[in-house]
Motif scaffolding. Structure first.
Motif, PDB file in Angstrom:
ATOM      1  N   LEU A 210       5.934  -0.213   3.058  1.00  0.00           N
ATOM      2  CA  LEU A 210       5.731  -0.712   1.656  1.00  0.00           C
ATOM      3  C   LEU A 210       4.308  -0.129   1.111  1.00  0.00           C
ATOM      4  N   VAL A 211       3.217  -0.107   1.748  1.00  0.00           N
ATOM      5  CA  VAL A 211       2.152   0.573   1.362  1.00  0.00           C
ATOM      6  C   VAL A 211       2.356   1.742   0.530  1.00  0.00           C
ATOM      7  N   TYR A 212       3.347   2.642   1.004  1.00  0.00           N
ATOM      8  CA  TYR A 212       3.473   4.105   0.082  1.00  0.00           C
ATOM      9  C   TYR A 212       3.884   3.792  -1.216  1.00  0.00           C
ATOM     10  N   PHE A 213       4.192   2.574  -1.732  1.00  0.00           N
ATOM     11  CA  PHE A 213       4.648   2.318  -2.934  1.00  0.00           C
ATOM     12  C   PHE A 213       3.578   1.533  -3.784  1.00  0.00           C
ATOM     13  N   LEU A 214       2.462   1.491  -3.045  1.00  0.00           N
ATOM     14  CA  LEU A 214       1.182   0.864  -3.865  1.00  0.00           C
ATOM     15  C   LEU A 214       0.935   1.520  -5.244  1.00  0.00           C
ATOM     16  N   PRO A 215       0.732   2.973  -5.103  1.00  0.00           N
ATOM     17  CA  PRO A 215       0.476   3.396  -6.523  1.00  0.00           C
ATOM     18  C   PRO A 215       1.640   3.185  -7.605  1.00  0.00           C
ATOM     19  N   ILE A 216       2.680   2.989  -7.108  1.00  0.00           N
ATOM     20  CA  ILE A 216       3.894   2.689  -8.136  1.00  0.00           C
ATOM     21  C   ILE A 216       3.510   1.414  -8.608  1.00  0.00           C
ATOM     22  N   GLY A 217       3.132   0.367  -7.665  1.00  0.00           N
ATOM     23  CA  GLY A 217       2.802  -0.961  -8.299  1.00  0.00           C
ATOM     24  C   GLY A 217       1.844  -0.955  -9.065  1.00  0.00           C
TER      25      GLY A 217
END
Length: 429
Positions: free
Chosen positions: A51-58
């Motif tokens: 899930l950390v790889y979606f932090l930029p999307i967040g």
């Protein structure tokens, strides 16, 4: 004439008990939702490291919300606790939508692995709810400020399960060196009611298991060690504050205050940091290692890793609190210094936890009371000294640049009285 004075007194007292209760009831409920949701999302992230790889999307989502819905009449929700402080001091107005946006932003940050806490969301929701009550009932200007302080108290007390320190925190947070006792009754009532509603009405437990198991015997050498440690803890608090503010200032300049671009790049930086350290121990709230620091050794540079992770996360535009990261930084730094100072982990870790928070927040009384409540009153003399020394040695720095100094902490600091931390630092450098 005397009867009239008593009548007025009891009318005002009843009013603030009533308002403190209303604020506590509402904020206790919203804080219970915050804590439960944060725990749930934190557990999901810990079981799904990808899930950390979606932090930029967040970050893009948070940036979009803040850019499109976070500004009105010169008031910017992105200023976070600084906006609450400015509102109490009559320099700004809290937007009613602030609570919803900061909750959503905090949830996004937590589930995707941003390094942050939760009390910022609770405090800002408290300010948002208090402002809603202010506008609905068209409160007097002085009443508005007091209601906002009671919202701060309810949010802090409910978030940590510490109603006494919460009551004082609401009065102490907005100004350095000056406690606004006119808000004592509503702050006290709202903090206790908020705590009661969160824990007893909604059944939310504060899961952090932090204990002081062994207090060393009183001695002059021990007091000297505590003083030296408090100075070290205060300097680390200043390091965090300055790094976090510098990252924010430079990133806003580079991206021309485009919150979406800023947070997107911030997410990429957190991912890069995660790759570098090879673990996700410093993403999210990092509660397991915080608890571990009280009982067994942790990596010696864990405090520095968490300091950088949190400074990047919040400095680049993500949302959340800073108390739990500061607790982590202080506890793990104390853990690293344990062998050097020959002190037990269960004593030096909580000492660092409270002293680093105090140095950053500039709230020595609230920090001391926090230690009393969290650690069952053990070692109060040491915590008192640590908080006092850390507060003085942190100088004119702090988590919230909007704080105003009344008066300077010491004659050693040649600063102007009744000036904000932001302006003092700007004039100094």
């Amino acid at each position: 004439m005397t009867n009239q004075k008593y009548r007025v007194f009891f009318v005002i007292l009843s009013k603030w008990i009533f308002w403190g209760t209303i604020v506590g009831l509402v904020i206790g409920t919203t804080t219970a939702f915050l804590l439960s949701t944060n725990d749930y999302l934190g557990e999901i992230r810990e079981k799904n490291n990808w899930l950390v790889y979606f932090l930029p999307i967040g970050g893009l989502l948070i940036g979009y919300l803040y850019m499109n819905y976070g500004k009105k009449d010169g008031n910017n929700i992105a200023e976070g606790n600084n906006l609450i402080i400015d509102a109490v001091n009559g320099k700004a107005r809290v937007l009613r939508r602030m609570g919803f946006l900061v909750y959503l932003g905090t949830f996004v940050t937590i589930i995707f692995g941003g390094s942050t806490g939760r009390e910022g969301a609770a405090i800002q929701m408290g300010g948002s709810i208090s402002e809603t009550l202010n506008q609905f009932f068209k409160s007097h200007i002085l009443d508005k400020k007091i209601l906002l302080m009671s919202g701060i108290s309810a949010g802090f007390g409910a978030a940590f399960g510490t109603p006494i320190s919460g009551a004082v925190f609401g009065m102490e947070m907005t100004s350095v060196g000056k406690i606004k006792f006119e808000a004592f009754v509503p702050c006290l009532v709202s903090s206790f009611v908020g705590h009661y509603v969160t824990v007893h009405a909604w059944g939310v437990e504060h899961k952090e298991k932090l204990f002081v198991k062994h207090i060393p015997d009183l001695s002059p050498i021990l007091f000297l060690k505590v003083i030296v440690l408090a100075i070290i803890f205060s300097l680390v608090a200043v390091l965090y504050c300055q790094l976090r503010h510098e990252i924010q200032k430079r990133s806003e300049k580079i991206f021309k205050e485009n919150h979406m671009k800023r947070a997107f790049v911030g997410g990429l930086l957190v991912i890069a940091l995660t790759w570098m350290v090879g673990t996700q121990d410093y993403n999210g709230r990092s509660l397991p290692m915080l608890e571990q620091a009280f009982t067994e050794s942790v990596p010696p540079f864990a405090f520095l890793a968490k300091l950088i992770f949190t400074a990047v996360t919040l400095g680049m535009g993500f949302v959340g609190g800073e108390a739990i990261p500061l607790f982590f930084i202080g506890a793990t730094l104390g853990n690293a210094l344990s062998e050097i100072f020959h002190l037990p982990l269960s004593f030096i870790a909580p000492l660092g936890m409270v002293a680093v928070f105090c140095g950053g927040a500039n709230t020595p009384i609230a920090a001391f009371l926090l230690a009393v409540e969290l650690f069952d009153g053990k070692g109060v003399e040491y915590f008192f000294i640590a908080c006092l020394i850390s507060y003085i040695c942190s100088g004119h720095h702090g988590l919230w640049p909007s704080q105003t100094l009344y008066p300077p902490k010491s004659r050693l600091y040649s600063v102007v009285e009744s000036e904000t931390i932001k302006n003092i630092e700007k004039n100094k450098f």
